[in-house]
Write an enzyme that holds these catalytic residues in place. Structure first.
Site, PDB file in Angstrom:
ATOM      1  N   PHE A 119      13.618 -37.309 -18.023  1.00 40.26           N
ATOM      2  CA  PHE A 119      12.254 -36.815 -18.113  1.00 40.26           C
ATOM      3  C   PHE A 119      11.886 -36.032 -16.849  1.00 40.26           C
ATOM      4  O   PHE A 119      11.395 -34.918 -16.894  1.00 40.26           O
ATOM      5  CB  PHE A 119      11.323 -38.022 -18.244  1.00 40.26           C
ATOM      6  CG  PHE A 119      10.150 -37.746 -19.106  1.00 40.26           C
ATOM      7  CD1 PHE A 119      10.277 -37.757 -20.483  1.00 40.26           C
ATOM      8  CD2 PHE A 119       8.927 -37.438 -18.549  1.00 40.26           C
ATOM      9  CE1 PHE A 119       9.195 -37.494 -21.280  1.00 40.26           C
ATOM     10  CE2 PHE A 119       7.844 -37.163 -19.343  1.00 40.26           C
ATOM     11  CZ  PHE A 119       7.982 -37.189 -20.719  1.00 40.26           C
ATOM     12  N   TYR A 126      11.348 -27.289 -16.114  1.00 43.30           N
ATOM     13  CA  TYR A 126      10.221 -26.572 -16.707  1.00 43.30           C
ATOM     14  C   TYR A 126       9.369 -25.930 -15.616  1.00 43.30           C
ATOM     15  O   TYR A 126       8.972 -24.779 -15.689  1.00 43.30           O
ATOM     16  CB  TYR A 126       9.382 -27.532 -17.542  1.00 43.30           C
ATOM     17  CG  TYR A 126       8.192 -26.862 -18.160  1.00 43.30           C
ATOM     18  CD1 TYR A 126       8.364 -25.933 -19.193  1.00 43.30           C
ATOM     19  CD2 TYR A 126       6.905 -27.111 -17.696  1.00 43.30           C
ATOM     20  CE1 TYR A 126       7.288 -25.298 -19.743  1.00 43.30           C
ATOM     21  CE2 TYR A 126       5.820 -26.469 -18.243  1.00 43.30           C
ATOM     22  CZ  TYR A 126       6.014 -25.564 -19.271  1.00 43.30           C
ATOM     23  OH  TYR A 126       4.954 -24.907 -19.815  1.00 43.30           O
ATOM     24  N   HIS A 421      -5.432   7.410  27.269  1.00 44.52           N
ATOM     25  CA  HIS A 421      -6.291   8.212  26.405  1.00 44.52           C
ATOM     26  C   HIS A 421      -7.301   7.326  25.656  1.00 44.52           C
ATOM     27  O   HIS A 421      -8.507   7.556  25.701  1.00 44.52           O
ATOM     28  CB  HIS A 421      -5.412   8.984  25.416  1.00 44.52           C
ATOM     29  CG  HIS A 421      -6.166   9.860  24.469  1.00 44.52           C
ATOM     30  ND1 HIS A 421      -6.254  11.222  24.623  1.00 44.52           N
ATOM     31  CD2 HIS A 421      -6.884   9.562  23.364  1.00 44.52           C
ATOM     32  CE1 HIS A 421      -6.993  11.724  23.643  1.00 44.52           C
ATOM     33  NE2 HIS A 421      -7.381  10.728  22.861  1.00 44.52           N
ATOM     34  N   GLU A 422      -6.797   6.299  24.998  1.00 41.49           N
ATOM     35  CA  GLU A 422      -7.682   5.440  24.205  1.00 41.49           C
ATOM     36  C   GLU A 422      -8.624   4.638  25.105  1.00 41.49           C
ATOM     37  O   GLU A 422      -9.788   4.434  24.752  1.00 41.49           O
ATOM     38  CB  GLU A 422      -6.879   4.494  23.312  1.00 41.49           C
ATOM     39  CG  GLU A 422      -5.989   5.187  22.276  1.00 41.49           C
ATOM     40  CD  GLU A 422      -6.737   6.169  21.375  1.00 41.49           C
ATOM     41  OE1 GLU A 422      -7.941   5.947  21.115  1.00 41.49           O
ATOM     42  OE2 GLU A 422      -6.120   7.175  20.955  1.00 41.49           O
ATOM     43  N   HIS A 425     -11.627   6.763  25.836  1.00 42.76           N
ATOM     44  CA  HIS A 425     -12.642   6.722  24.773  1.00 42.76           C
ATOM     45  C   HIS A 425     -13.476   5.449  24.866  1.00 42.76           C
ATOM     46  O   HIS A 425     -14.703   5.490  24.822  1.00 42.76           O
ATOM     47  CB  HIS A 425     -11.966   6.720  23.389  1.00 42.76           C
ATOM     48  CG  HIS A 425     -11.411   8.052  22.953  1.00 42.76           C
ATOM     49  ND1 HIS A 425     -12.182   9.195  22.912  1.00 42.76           N
ATOM     50  CD2 HIS A 425     -10.172   8.403  22.532  1.00 42.76           C
ATOM     51  CE1 HIS A 425     -11.415  10.197  22.465  1.00 42.76           C
ATOM     52  NE2 HIS A 425     -10.194   9.745  22.248  1.00 42.76           N
ATOM     53  N   ASP A 497      -9.493  15.341  18.729  1.00 44.34           N
ATOM     54  CA  ASP A 497     -10.772  15.115  19.410  1.00 44.34           C
ATOM     55  C   ASP A 497     -11.467  16.450  19.663  1.00 44.34           C
ATOM     56  O   ASP A 497     -12.668  16.598  19.426  1.00 44.34           O
ATOM     57  CB  ASP A 497     -10.548  14.430  20.767  1.00 44.34           C
ATOM     58  CG  ASP A 497      -9.938  13.051  20.606  1.00 44.34           C
ATOM     59  OD1 ASP A 497     -10.076  12.478  19.514  1.00 44.34           O
ATOM     60  OD2 ASP A 497      -9.342  12.561  21.580  1.00 44.34           O
TER      61      ASP A 497
HETATM   62 ZN    ZN Z   1      -8.625  10.746  21.213  1.00 48.37          ZN
END
Ligand code: ZN
Ligand code: ADP
Ligand code: MG
Length: 600
Positions: A119, A126, A421-422, A425, A497
């Site tokens: 069983f 199953y 660069h970032e 910003h 930009d």
């Molecule tokens: Zn930029």
């Protein structure tokens, strides 16, 4: 329809199993009389015995008497002393000996235990079968024949997707919707029908789509856009139709269209032979998408790596109106992915996955997986008992050749420039009161950009006053400004930009009338043919003013960066370490910086 057959089959099998069990437990218990061994020996000589069934492993035999009635009562169970002797005696008296191996254990407890075990086994099978069935992948769109082909999908869940937490979060809603549609429909909620997964190859788009199906336990139907496009006119459209028909049968399900850009390119962009086929295919796709609006149990995911070239008709509301961007993994995501794929690979103790993650900026999930795989191959070829750092560095060399070709390997130098660069910003943005909060800053390439600074609502924010627009311009120019201040040189990274800044400045001067020298004039009217409202001299002035405004913004950014260079350097350092940082990270550095500045 097929469901019915499956159910009938299941019922039949269950009934058969029950009957088999009944027999197994009860039939052997049909009462058998017992007989003394001595009596048996006597009746053998009297020739009233028809046959004796023996089992060489048992001390019991079953004796069948010569009896016309043929009832079970003419069978006797006898415990014997010596099988060999009994056989000889039976032979002498012409009695049939039936050799039978007992398959049934005598103890009823043992039988019950065996049934119980059976069983459990059936249930396990199953369960396994159902799990498999739930995530069967059906590949449809098999070129010319249009024949559907099915392949099995290894179970994929969100656990198999590493490092894409944000993306998974967005998709959990879809999983929930597929699992409990009533919850949503009851409240009249509309869940997106089509979702676009946008990301470079190997970032895990297919994997995520499969995981959504796996998590929700629904069928996954997949087709590739390029497979739809066929040299036979009409086959593409037909395949689309078939796929959606199939989806309606299999619902709830997920349809996954890979490389949707292969069919969904802007119509104006195409002017080659495949046009009419492509048009038919996309028309069919649009028709199907619109016809699906009433269905709550089918969700369509599509993958692309150029969302910008998609036909806008595809991204209209009610179609693919939601996009999930899947970026290249940052250092912590790369660590997660490496950990996941290293699970079944033995590594020497000195192999540090986090160190490998640091050196693989620009790698996609698939490339990281490949790196580990190649390392394992190298280790195996050199008969190492585990993967060593040397294996990994050899594999790294091999793989980076390929990635370099795709122009995606990021050198330390590039990383540094992008970070500066970032950081420019974000630092300048911190000093601009009208700027939206920064959400995320990253030096991992995304789309065409080498890195990105993502503000909360930057896209739909309306800049209304001149002051606000100037602040925006300063932030836009800050990336380039930072490069100038820190490196003393400028890169091409600021191209976008500058483009945006020039556009904004042009609007300021020529549409909003914000420049005192040019005055309140809208140059849009210059479009009117044959009329010359604006003199050449005015146009020169306008050009000059635009340049001045952008320069002013840049100078403003430069002076902020020079003044707060310490802050900038701290942000750069964190970016280089973590590659992707949150707005909160920056806020923390900023607060600390302001605190220290005030203390001085
Ligand atoms: Zn930029
Ligand atoms: P895509 O469809 O975006 O091109 P795939 O989903 O086919 O990428 O990814 C290819 C393979 O790379 C996956 O099968 C998986 O083994 C590995 N992979 C990619 N991204 C991840 C991730 N985030 N986590 C775990 N494995 C990943
Ligand atoms: Mg894929």
């Amino acid at each position: 329809m097929k469901e019915i057959y499956k159910n009938v089959g299941a019922v039949i099998i269950t009934v058969e199993l029950l009957i088999a069990m009944y027999c197994y437990i009860f039939i052997p218990f049909i009462p058998i009389n017992t007989m003394e061994y001595g009596v048996l020996l006597n009746i053998i000589k009297q020739k009233t015995v028809d046959s004796i069934t023996v089992d060489k492993n048992s001390e019991y035999v079953t004796v069948t008497l010569k009896d016309i009635s043929d009832s079970p009562s003419n069978q006797y169970k006898v415990q014997i002393a010596d099988q060999y002797y009994l056989k000889g005696l039976a032979e002498e008296n012409d009695i049939k000996i039936i050799e039978k191996q007992r398959i049934l254990p005598t103890s009823p407890y043992l039988r019950v235990a065996i049934i119980f075990l059976l069983f459990v086994l059936i249930n396990i099978f199953y369960f396994l079968y159902k799990r498999k069935k739930d995530t069967i992948v059906k590949v449809i769109g098999d070129t010319a024949s249009g024949k559907a082909e099915e392949i099995q999908n290894p179970n994929v869940t969100f656990e198999d997707v590493a490092g894409l937490d944000e993306e998974k979060n967005e998709l959990i809603e879809i999983v929930d919707f597929l699992k409990y549609p009533e919850r949503y429909t009851k409240l009249g909620a509309k869940v997106p029908r089509g979702i676009l997964l946008d990301g470079k190859p190997g970032t895990g788009k297919t994997l995520l789509a499969k995981a959504v199906a796996g998590e929700a336990g629904v069928t996954f139907i997949t087709a590739s856009g390029s497979e739809f496009i066929n040299k036979y006119i009409g086959v593409g459209a037909d395949n689309v139709k078939k796929m959606f028909k199939r989806a309606r049968e299999e619902a709830p399900c997920i349809i996954f269209i890979d490389e949707i850009d292969a069919i969904g390119v802007k119509r104006s962009d195409e002017n080659n032979g495949g046009d009419s086929e492509r048009n038919q295919t996309i028309d069919q796709l649009l028709t199907e998408l619109d016809g699906f609006r009433s269905r709550n149990d089918i969700i369509i995911l599509a993958a692309t790596n150029h969302p910008d070239i998609l036909d806008p008709a595809l991204t209209r509301p009610g179609r693919f109106d939601r996009t999930i961007h899947i970026g290249l993994p940052d250092v912590s995501a790369r660590t997660e992915i490496l950990k996941l794929h290293a699970k079944n690979k033995p590594l020497f103790e000195d192999v540090r996955l986090d160190e490998i993650a640091k050196n693989t900026a620009g790698f996609s999930g698939a490339e990281l997986e490949n790196l580990l795989n190649e390392s394992a191959i190298h280790a195996a070829r050199h008969q190492h008992e585990a993967i060593s750092n040397e294996d990994i560095s050899e594999a790294f060399k091999k793989i980076t050749v390929g990635i370099k070709k795709k122009g995606r390997i990021i050198s330390e130098e590039e990383k540094k420039i992008t970070a500066i660069h970032e950081a420019g910003h974000s630092v300048v943005s911190m000093f601009m009161p009208s700027e939206a909060k920064i959400k995320e800053v990253s030096i991992i390439p995304h789309g065409k950009a080498g890195g990105y600074t993502w503000s909360d609502k930057a896209e739909d924010k309306q800049y209304t006053s001149k002051n606000e627009i100037m602040e925006r311009l300063s932030v836009l120019m800050a990336g380039r400004a930072a490069e100038q201040v820190v490196i003393g040189d400028i890169s091409t990274g600021a191209t976008m930009d500058i483009e945006t800044a020039t556009q904004i400045a042009t609007n300021m001067v020529s549409i909003y009338g914000m420049d005192s020298e040019v005055g309140p004039i809208s140059i849009k009217s210059i479009d009117i043919q044959g009329m010359k409202i604006v003199s050449d001299k005015t146009l020169d002035t306008i050009g000059g003013r635009i340049t001045n405004i952008v320069k002013e913004a840049e100078n403003n950014a430069i002076s902020i960066i020079i003044k707060h260079r310490v802050l900038l350097d701290q942000v750069v350092e964190l970016l280089l370490e973590k590659e992707t940082i949150t707005g909160e990270d920056i806020q923390k550095i900023y607060d600390q910086y302001i605190l220290e500045a005030n203390a001085k």
